[in-house]
Design an enzyme around this catalytic site. Structure first.
Site, PDB file in Angstrom:
ATOM      1  N   GLU A   3       0.851  -1.195   0.000  1.00  0.00           N
ATOM      2  CA  GLU A   3       0.000   0.000   0.000  1.00  0.00           C
ATOM      3  C   GLU A   3       0.885   1.242   0.000  1.00  0.00           C
ATOM      4  O   GLU A   3       2.111   1.146   0.092  1.00  0.00           O
ATOM      5  CB  GLU A   3      -0.922  -0.015   1.227  1.00  0.00           C
ATOM      6  CG  GLU A   3      -2.004  -1.087   1.144  1.00  0.00           C
ATOM      7  CD  GLU A   3      -2.921  -1.069   2.351  1.00  0.00           C
ATOM      8  OE1 GLU A   3      -3.864  -0.270   2.336  1.00  0.00           O
ATOM      9  OE2 GLU A   3      -2.681  -1.822   3.296  1.00  0.00           O
ATOM     10  N   HIS A  16      -8.635   9.622   3.054  1.00  0.00           N
ATOM     11  CA  HIS A  16      -8.228   8.527   2.158  1.00  0.00           C
ATOM     12  C   HIS A  16      -8.439   9.003   0.723  1.00  0.00           C
ATOM     13  O   HIS A  16      -9.474   9.574   0.409  1.00  0.00           O
ATOM     14  CB  HIS A  16      -9.060   7.274   2.443  1.00  0.00           C
ATOM     15  CG  HIS A  16      -8.467   6.033   1.853  1.00  0.00           C
ATOM     16  ND1 HIS A  16      -8.446   5.799   0.490  1.00  0.00           N
ATOM     17  CD2 HIS A  16      -7.864   4.963   2.426  1.00  0.00           C
ATOM     18  CE1 HIS A  16      -7.851   4.635   0.265  1.00  0.00           C
ATOM     19  NE2 HIS A  16      -7.485   4.107   1.421  1.00  0.00           N
ATOM     20  N   ARG A  28      -0.397   8.695   1.823  1.00  0.00           N
ATOM     21  CA  ARG A  28      -1.798   9.057   1.633  1.00  0.00           C
ATOM     22  C   ARG A  28      -2.056  10.574   1.608  1.00  0.00           C
ATOM     23  O   ARG A  28      -2.862  11.062   0.831  1.00  0.00           O
ATOM     24  CB  ARG A  28      -2.569   8.457   2.796  1.00  0.00           C
ATOM     25  CG  ARG A  28      -3.866   7.927   2.429  1.00  0.00           C
ATOM     26  CD  ARG A  28      -4.390   7.119   3.570  1.00  0.00           C
ATOM     27  NE  ARG A  28      -4.254   5.714   3.314  1.00  0.00           N
ATOM     28  CZ  ARG A  28      -4.639   4.788   4.167  1.00  0.00           C
ATOM     29  NH1 ARG A  28      -5.142   5.117   5.327  1.00  0.00           N
ATOM     30  NH2 ARG A  28      -4.499   3.517   3.855  1.00  0.00           N
ATOM     31  N   HIS A  42     -11.109   9.791   6.814  1.00  0.00           N
ATOM     32  CA  HIS A  42     -10.912   8.348   6.996  1.00  0.00           C
ATOM     33  C   HIS A  42     -10.424   7.980   8.388  1.00  0.00           C
ATOM     34  O   HIS A  42     -10.908   7.043   8.989  1.00  0.00           O
ATOM     35  CB  HIS A  42      -9.889   7.897   5.947  1.00  0.00           C
ATOM     36  CG  HIS A  42      -9.574   6.435   5.954  1.00  0.00           C
ATOM     37  ND1 HIS A  42     -10.526   5.490   5.661  1.00  0.00           N
ATOM     38  CD2 HIS A  42      -8.417   5.761   6.191  1.00  0.00           C
ATOM     39  CE1 HIS A  42      -9.973   4.281   5.726  1.00  0.00           C
ATOM     40  NE2 HIS A  42      -8.691   4.419   6.060  1.00  0.00           N
ATOM     41  N   ARG A  82      -0.771   8.762   9.007  1.00  0.00           N
ATOM     42  CA  ARG A  82      -0.583   7.324   9.264  1.00  0.00           C
ATOM     43  C   ARG A  82      -0.181   6.567   7.996  1.00  0.00           C
ATOM     44  O   ARG A  82      -0.753   6.762   6.929  1.00  0.00           O
ATOM     45  CB  ARG A  82      -1.881   6.735   9.802  1.00  0.00           C
ATOM     46  CG  ARG A  82      -1.862   5.239   9.954  1.00  0.00           C
ATOM     47  CD  ARG A  82      -3.101   4.746  10.626  1.00  0.00           C
ATOM     48  NE  ARG A  82      -4.292   4.948   9.848  1.00  0.00           N
ATOM     49  CZ  ARG A  82      -4.783   4.074   8.969  1.00  0.00           C
ATOM     50  NH1 ARG A  82      -4.154   2.931   8.745  1.00  0.00           N
ATOM     51  NH2 ARG A  82      -5.889   4.329   8.323  1.00  0.00           N
TER      52      ARG A  82
END
Ligand code: FAD
Ligand code: SIN
Length: 532
Positions: free
Chosen positions: A118, A245, A291, A352, A387
Site C-alpha cells: 500500500e 483517504h 496518503r 478516513h 498514518r
C-alpha cells in the site's frame, strides 16, 4: 449499579483484544453502542502491516512509518510496535483469523502469508484476508469473546460519561490525580443510564469520521471517546491530523465507500477525467505515495479542473486477480453500476482516520488514573502527522495487548460513593427538531473549512461558528433528558472544536495538516506535538 474488574468501552479490535487478554485476570464487561461487529475494524479492507518477509526488515518498516508521518512520530514507539507486529499477527492467526495464504497453503504460519503493498510502504508488507481483512478479524475475535465465561457483552449500550472526581458524593481523602472508576452507560433500547463501576476502564471507542460529511466510516464513529476523555481532563494530542483517504467511491446520491489502497498496490492507476495520469508530478512513488500526498494531489487537480471526481483505473489488471483479491469492492462497485474489470472507478478523497487522540504510553496508560485507551481513539506517537497504510490495525492490536498485560491491571481499587446519573424528566421535542439540524451544519463546516486544504481565515470562521453551535447543543444537553442523538451531536461538536483549535495552533504544513498561509514545514518551531 454493575461492578466489574475491567470495563471495556467499544468492541473493535482494540476493545476485544483487551477484553480477551484481561479476562484471565478478572471479570470483564464489554459495552458497545450497537452490535458487536458495528465498528471501523469491521470495515478494514487493505490489511495489517508487519515484517514477515525475509527480504524485509524492522528498520524498513520503522523508516516508512516515520517518513509517512512527516517525521513527527516517536521513533522508540514505532520501533517497539513494529518489533511486536509479527508475534501479534500470529496471535490473530491462532485465534482463528484466516488471512490469505500464498498459493492457498493450509499451513497458517507467518512465512506462508500472502503480502500486498500500500501507499508509503517500500515493499510488500501487508497481510490481508482478500479485501475484508477487518471483517475476518472481527469474526474470530467475536467468536472468542462470546465463548469466554469471564466476559459479559452489552450491545446497544452507549457510554455517556467517564466517572471521575466530579461524580462522587464526597472525597473521603484528597485524590491528587484525576481518577476513573468506570462510566455512565445508557441502554439505548430503554434510555436508562446506569453506573458501570470498574477497577480499570479501557476506552476503545475508535475514531470520529462522522465529524465530516464525506467519510469512509460507519455511523458509530462519532468521536465519543475523544469527547468523554477531553471532558474528563485527559490530554488530547495532534487532533489536527485528520487523514483523508484518496479513493472513496464517488456517488453524488449515496454514502461513499472505500476502494482500498491495495487496489493501487496491485497496479491500479489514478487518472484525470481525460484519462491522463498526474501523480508523477507530485511524488516519485506516484500512485503509491503516502496518503496525505495523494489526497492533496487529487484535491488540487479537482479544484483546478472543477470536476467532482477523478478515476482509479484497474482495467489492465487481470480480471481473475481483481475478482479474487477484491471480491467485496468488485460487488460493491457493481451495485453502483461500475464494473471495475472494464470501467474506471469514480473516486474522491474522504475523511478516513484520526492520527491524533488521547495521549497514551506504549502500554495504553492515559494521564487519568485507572483509564487505558487503545486503537484509533488514542495517540501513542506511532503515526506522527500522517498514518502509514495498515498501521492502524497493528497499533490497536499491539497496544491493547500490552495494556492488558500491564502490571497495574492487578491493582486493587477502593471505590468512592458514586452519584447516580442526574436525569432530567423533560425533553423539549420542538427545540430538539431545530437543534438536531446542527449536526448536518457541523458536518458541512468541517468538510468545507477544515478539510484537506485549510486556511487560517476559514479555520477562525469555522471556530466561531462551531463554538456557537456547541453552546446551543450543550445548553439543550444540560436542561433536557439525553438520548443517543443528543449525545452524539454534542460529541461531534466537541471533537470539531478540538480539531480546529489544534489546527490553529500549528502554524506550518505537515502530513495531513496543510494550511495555505504556511505551506512549508517548520522544524524549528513545530517539530512537536499539539497538546490540549
Ligand atoms: P473501532 O473498530 O472503530 O471500534 C470502536 C468501537 O467503539 C465500536 O464498537 C463502537 O460501536 C464503539 N463505541 C464508540 N463510541 C461508543 C460509546 N459512546 N459507547 C459504547 N461504544 C462505543 N486500518 C488498517 O490498519 N488497515 C486497513 O486495511 C484499514 N482499512 C480501513 C477501511 C475503512 C473503510 C475504515 C473506515 C478504516 C480502515 N482502517 C484500516 C482503520 C482501522 O480500521 C481503524 O482505525 C481501527 O479498526 C480502529 O479500531 P478500534 O478498535 O480503535 O475502533
Ligand atoms: C485501505 O485498504 O486502503 C485502507 C487501509 C488503511 O486505512 O490503512
Amino acid at each position: 449499579m454493575k461492578t466489574y474488574d475491567y470495563l471495556v468501552i467499544g468492541s473493535g479490535l482494540a476493545g476485544l483484544v483487551f477484553a480477551l487478554e484481561a479476562s484471565s485476570q478478572g471479570k470483564v464487561a464489554i459495552v458497545t453502542k450497537k452490535k458487536m461487529h458495528n465498528c471501523n475494524t469491521d470495515y478494514a479492507q487493505g490489511g495489517i502491516a508487519a515484517v514477515v518477509d525475509q527480504q524485509d526488515s524492522f528498520d524498513n518498516h520503522v523508516r516508512d512509518t516515520f517518513i509517512a508521518g512527516g517525521e513527527l512520530g516517536k521513533v522508540e514507539v514505532i520501533e517497539q510496535i513494529v518489533k511486536e507486529a509479527p508475534d501479534r499477527l500470529q496471535y490473530l492467526i491462532d485465534l482463528g483469523t484466516r488471512f490469505t495464504m500464498e498459493n492457498d497453503q493450509l499451513d497458517r504460519r507467518l512465512e506462508n502469508l500472502s503480502l500486498t503493498r500500500e501507499g508509503g510502504h517500500s515493499r510488500k508488507r501487508v497481510a490481508y484476508a482478500a479485501d475484508s481483512t477487518g471483517h475476518e478479524i472481527m469474526t474470530a475475535l467475536i467468536a472468542a469473546c462470546r465463548k469466554n465465561d469471564n466476559i459479559d457483552i452489552f450491545e446497544n449500550h452507549l457510554a455517556v460519561d467517564l466517572i471521575t472526581q466530579h461524580h462522587i458524593s464526597q472525597a473521603r481523602h484528597f485524590i491528587p490525580r484525576i481518577t476513573c472508576w468506570g462510566a455512565y452507560i445508557m441502554n439505548t433500547e430503554t434510555a436508562e443510564i446506569e453506573i458501570y463501576r470498574s477497577r480499570k476502564t479501557m476506552l476503545a471507542t475508535g475514531g470520529g469520521g462522522q465529524v465530516y460529511s464525506y467519510n469512509t466510516n460507519p455511523d458509530i464513529a462519532t468521536g465519543d471517546g475523544y469527547a468523554m476523555a477531553y471532558l474528563a481532563g485527559a490530554r488530547m494530542v495532534n487532533m489536527e491530523f485528520v487523514q483523508f483517504h484518496p479513493t472513496a467511491f464517488y456517488d453524488s446520491e449515496n454514502k461513499p465507500f472505500l476502494v482500498s489502497e491495495a487496489v493501487r498496490g496491485e497496479g491500479a492507476i489514478l487518472r484525470l477525467q481525460n484519462g491522463a495520469t498526474f501523480m508523477e508530478k507530485y511524488h516519485e512513488l506516484e500512485c503509491l505515495a503516502p496518503r496525505d500526498i495523494v489526497s492533496r494531489a487529487i484535491d488540487f487537480e479537482l479544484k483546478k479542473s472543477g470536476d467532482k471526481f477523478l478515476y482509479l483505473d484497474a482495467t489492465h489488471i487481470p480480471k481473475e486477480k481483481l475478482m479474487t483479491h477484491f471480491p467485496y469492492i468488485y460487488k460493491k462497485c457493481l451495485s453502483r453500476g461500475v464494473d471495475i474489470t472494464s470501467e474506471p472507478i469514480p473516486i474522491v478523497p474522504a475523511a478516513h482516520y484520526f492520527c491524533g487522540g488521547i495521549a497514551t504510553t506504549i502500554d495504553g496508560l492515559t494521564a487519568i488514573r485507572n483509564l487505558f485507551a487503545a486503537g484509533e481513539v488514542s495517540c501513542t506517537g506511532l503515526h506522527g502527522a500522517n498514518r502509514l497504510a495498515s498501521n492502524s490495525l497493528l497499533e490497536a492490536l499491539v497496544i491493547a495487548w500490552r495494556a492488558a498485560h500491564h502490571p497495574s491491571m492487578m491493582e486493587e481499587v477502593e471505590f468512592p460513593e458514586i452519584l447516580p446519573w442526574q436525569a432530567s424528566n423533560t425533553f423539549n421535542e420542538n427545540e430538539w427538531v431545530i437543534i438536531s439540524h446542527n449536526r448536518q451544519i457541523l458536518n458541512t463546516i468541517m468538510q468545507g473549512y477544515v478539510g484537506i486544504t485549510r486556511s487560517r481565515r476559514l479555520l477562525k470562521y469555522a471556530y466561531s461558528r462551531v463554538s456557537n453551535i456547541y453552546e446551543e447543543i450543550n445548553n439543550f444537553y444540560q436542561h433536557n433528558s439525553v438520548n443517543k442523538e443528543v449525545i452524539e451531536t454534542r460529541n461531534i461538536a466537541i471533537v470539531a472544536l478540538l480539531i480546529i483549535r489544534s489546527a490553529l495552533m500549528r502554524k506550518e504544513s505537515r502530513g495531513a495538516h496543510y494550511v495555505n498561509d504556511y505551506p512549508q514545514r517548520d522544524d524549528i518551531k513545530y517539530l512537536k506535538d499539539t497538546i490540549i
